[in-house]
Design a protein around this motif. Structure first.
Motif, PDB file in Angstrom:
ATOM      1  N   LEU A   1       0.867  -1.175   0.000  1.00 48.57           N
ATOM      2  CA  LEU A   1       0.000   0.000   0.000  1.00 48.57           C
ATOM      3  C   LEU A   1       0.904   1.224   0.000  1.00 48.57           C
ATOM      4  O   LEU A   1       1.626   1.471   0.966  1.00 48.57           O
ATOM      5  N   LEU A   2       0.886   1.962  -1.091  1.00 51.03           N
ATOM      6  CA  LEU A   2       1.727   3.147  -1.252  1.00 51.03           C
ATOM      7  C   LEU A   2       1.042   4.343  -0.603  1.00 51.03           C
ATOM      8  O   LEU A   2      -0.165   4.552  -0.781  1.00 51.03           O
ATOM      9  N   ILE A   3       1.812   5.141   0.142  1.00 49.00           N
ATOM     10  CA  ILE A   3       1.244   6.287   0.857  1.00 49.00           C
ATOM     11  C   ILE A   3       2.071   7.535   0.570  1.00 49.00           C
ATOM     12  O   ILE A   3       3.294   7.541   0.746  1.00 49.00           O
ATOM     13  N   PHE A   4       1.396   8.592   0.125  1.00 51.60           N
ATOM     14  CA  PHE A   4       2.042   9.880  -0.089  1.00 51.60           C
ATOM     15  C   PHE A   4       1.634  10.835   1.034  1.00 51.60           C
ATOM     16  O   PHE A   4       0.451  11.150   1.186  1.00 51.60           O
ATOM     17  N   HIS A   5       2.614  11.274   1.814  1.00 49.96           N
ATOM     18  CA  HIS A   5       2.320  12.194   2.921  1.00 49.96           C
ATOM     19  C   HIS A   5       1.965  13.576   2.390  1.00 49.96           C
ATOM     20  O   HIS A   5       2.056  13.851   1.189  1.00 49.96           O
ATOM     21  N   ASP A   6       1.574  14.460   3.297  1.00 49.22           N
ATOM     22  CA  ASP A   6       1.091  15.768   2.881  1.00 49.22           C
ATOM     23  C   ASP A   6       2.227  16.785   2.795  1.00 49.22           C
ATOM     24  O   ASP A   6       3.411  16.452   2.858  1.00 49.22           O
ATOM     25  N   GLU A   7       1.843  18.051   2.637  1.00 50.25           N
ATOM     26  CA  GLU A   7       2.807  19.131   2.422  1.00 50.25           C
ATOM     27  C   GLU A   7       3.635  19.468   3.665  1.00 50.25           C
ATOM     28  O   GLU A   7       4.593  20.237   3.580  1.00 50.25           O
ATOM     29  N   LEU A   8       3.292  18.904   4.806  1.00 42.80           N
ATOM     30  CA  LEU A   8       4.069  19.107   6.026  1.00 42.80           C
ATOM     31  C   LEU A   8       5.103  18.014   6.251  1.00 42.80           C
ATOM     32  O   LEU A   8       5.897  18.087   7.186  1.00 42.80           O
ATOM     33  N   GLY A   9       5.076  16.980   5.419  1.00 42.58           N
ATOM     34  CA  GLY A   9       6.029  15.898   5.573  1.00 42.58           C
ATOM     35  C   GLY A   9       5.468  14.725   6.346  1.00 42.58           C
ATOM     36  O   GLY A   9       4.331  14.752   6.841  1.00 42.58           O
ATOM     37  N   TYR A  10       6.257  13.690   6.475  1.00 41.24           N
ATOM     38  CA  TYR A  10       5.856  12.470   7.177  1.00 41.24           C
ATOM     39  C   TYR A  10       5.834  12.728   8.680  1.00 41.24           C
ATOM     40  O   TYR A  10       6.856  13.080   9.272  1.00 41.24           O
ATOM     41  N   PRO A  11       4.668  12.557   9.339  1.00 44.49           N
ATOM     42  CA  PRO A  11       4.556  12.899  10.764  1.00 44.49           C
ATOM     43  C   PRO A  11       4.985  11.797  11.722  1.00 44.49           C
ATOM     44  O   PRO A  11       5.007  12.001  12.925  1.00 44.49           O
ATOM     45  N   GLY A  12       5.291  10.629  11.200  1.00 47.28           N
ATOM     46  CA  GLY A  12       5.659   9.511  12.052  1.00 47.28           C
ATOM     47  C   GLY A  12       4.620   8.400  11.994  1.00 47.28           C
ATOM     48  O   GLY A  12       3.530   8.553  11.435  1.00 47.28           O
ATOM     49  N   TRP A  13       4.972   7.272  12.567  1.00 47.05           N
ATOM     50  CA  TRP A  13       4.121   6.074  12.567  1.00 47.05           C
ATOM     51  C   TRP A  13       2.986   6.266  13.557  1.00 47.05           C
ATOM     52  O   TRP A  13       3.210   6.406  14.749  1.00 47.05           O
ATOM     53  N   MET A  14       1.752   6.302  13.067  1.00 50.20           N
ATOM     54  CA  MET A  14       0.612   6.644  13.895  1.00 50.20           C
ATOM     55  C   MET A  14      -0.332   5.453  14.069  1.00 50.20           C
ATOM     56  O   MET A  14      -0.097   4.372  13.521  1.00 50.20           O
ATOM     57  N   THR A  15      -1.396   5.678  14.826  1.00 54.35           N
ATOM     58  CA  THR A  15      -2.343   4.613  15.135  1.00 54.35           C
ATOM     59  C   THR A  15      -2.912   3.983  13.876  1.00 54.35           C
ATOM     60  O   THR A  15      -3.017   2.757  13.764  1.00 54.35           O
TER      61      THR A  15
END
Length: 261
Positions: A27-41
């Motif tokens: 599953l490919l994921i593109f983060h938003d304009e603030l960048g990758y926020p870390g591994w979340m719930t």
């Protein structure tokens, strides 16, 4: 608990940092304009069934800036090369905000690159009603608080962004905003041609939007629905621009149902 890892790969002529975690179908994921926020719930939950692949956008710190990338369409072209070279296509994708813009540009150029596409509060198309929030003149803290409906009532938001920002956090956010401005300033965070380029796209698409989103208006969702035949819309009540952390339970339910259909 599923642990994520980060590795740097040489692909598409560049060096790209990718966060990986979980097992199963990619599953490919593109983060938003603030960048990758870390591994979340929500990452943790979905990673029990899927292998998450999260590229860290060029120019956002850990992946070097690519000089020839001057627009979001260019960035989409780069990521399309990455997907092909890693032999991922067709792959399921989730794109958040500007990450949704990237995914939409990719599928417009190659309708077969994704098997299913989820766009969460996507930028990329100018709404007929409302405006995409101008994020560049405001302070970083104001920008962050605008992404959720209730900053103080969202524990994961407070964990990620609460308290005083460290110099490292501040620098990473400013790097992200600088790169987003460089490739998305004019026209502001959209491509006027994108609705036309998306005509005839038959990739199964889900549009997710929070009813209290102050960054991307409902008008963007409406325009994407017009542009992509058969696109579904899922709204989550009383959340803003970050439904995945404001109501991760409902978000995961919606996403998992769509991916398993």
């Amino acid at each position: 608990m599923i642990k994520s890892s980060e590795e740097v790969v040489s692909v598409a002529g560049e060096r790209l940092a990718i966060v990986k975690g979980g097992a199963g179908k990619p599953l490919l994921i593109f983060h938003d304009e603030l960048g990758y926020p870390g591994w979340m719930t929500w990452n943790e939950t979905i990673a029990h069934e899927r292998e998450l692949l999260i590229p860290l956008q060029p120019g956002f710190g850990k992946t070097p800036k690519i000089e020839w990338v001057r627009t979001y369409r260019d960035l989409a072209g780069f990521y399309s090369q990455v997907v092909r070279e890693l032999k991922l296509d067709p792959v399921d994708v989730i794109g958040y905000s500007a990450g949704g813009f990237i995914a939409a540009e990719m599928v417009a150029a190659d309708p077969k690159i994704f098997s299913k596409m989820i766009l969460v509060a996507p930028m990329g198309i100018k709404p007929a009603e409302g405006e995409i929030m101008d994020i560049f003149p405001i302070t970083m803290r104001t920008h962050l608080r605008a992404t959720v409906a209730d900053p103080h009532g969202t524990p994961e938001f407070l964990k990620l962004y609460g308290g005083e920002m460290t110099p490292e956090q501040f620098e990473a956010f400013e790097d992200a905003r600088a790169e987003s401005a460089r490739i998305g300033w004019e026209p502001y965070m959209h491509n006027p041609a994108l609705p036309c380029l998306l005509r005839g796209t038959n990739t199964p698409t889900l549009l997710v939007w929070g009813t209290r989103d102050r960054v991307v208006p409902r008008g963007c969702i409406d325009e994407y629905k017009k542009a992509i035949p058969g696109a579904q819309v899922a709204t989550i009540e009383n959340v803003g621009h970050r439904p995945e952390i404001e109501n991760s339970t409902e978000f995961v339910t919606i996403v998992s149902r769509f991916l398993s259909e």
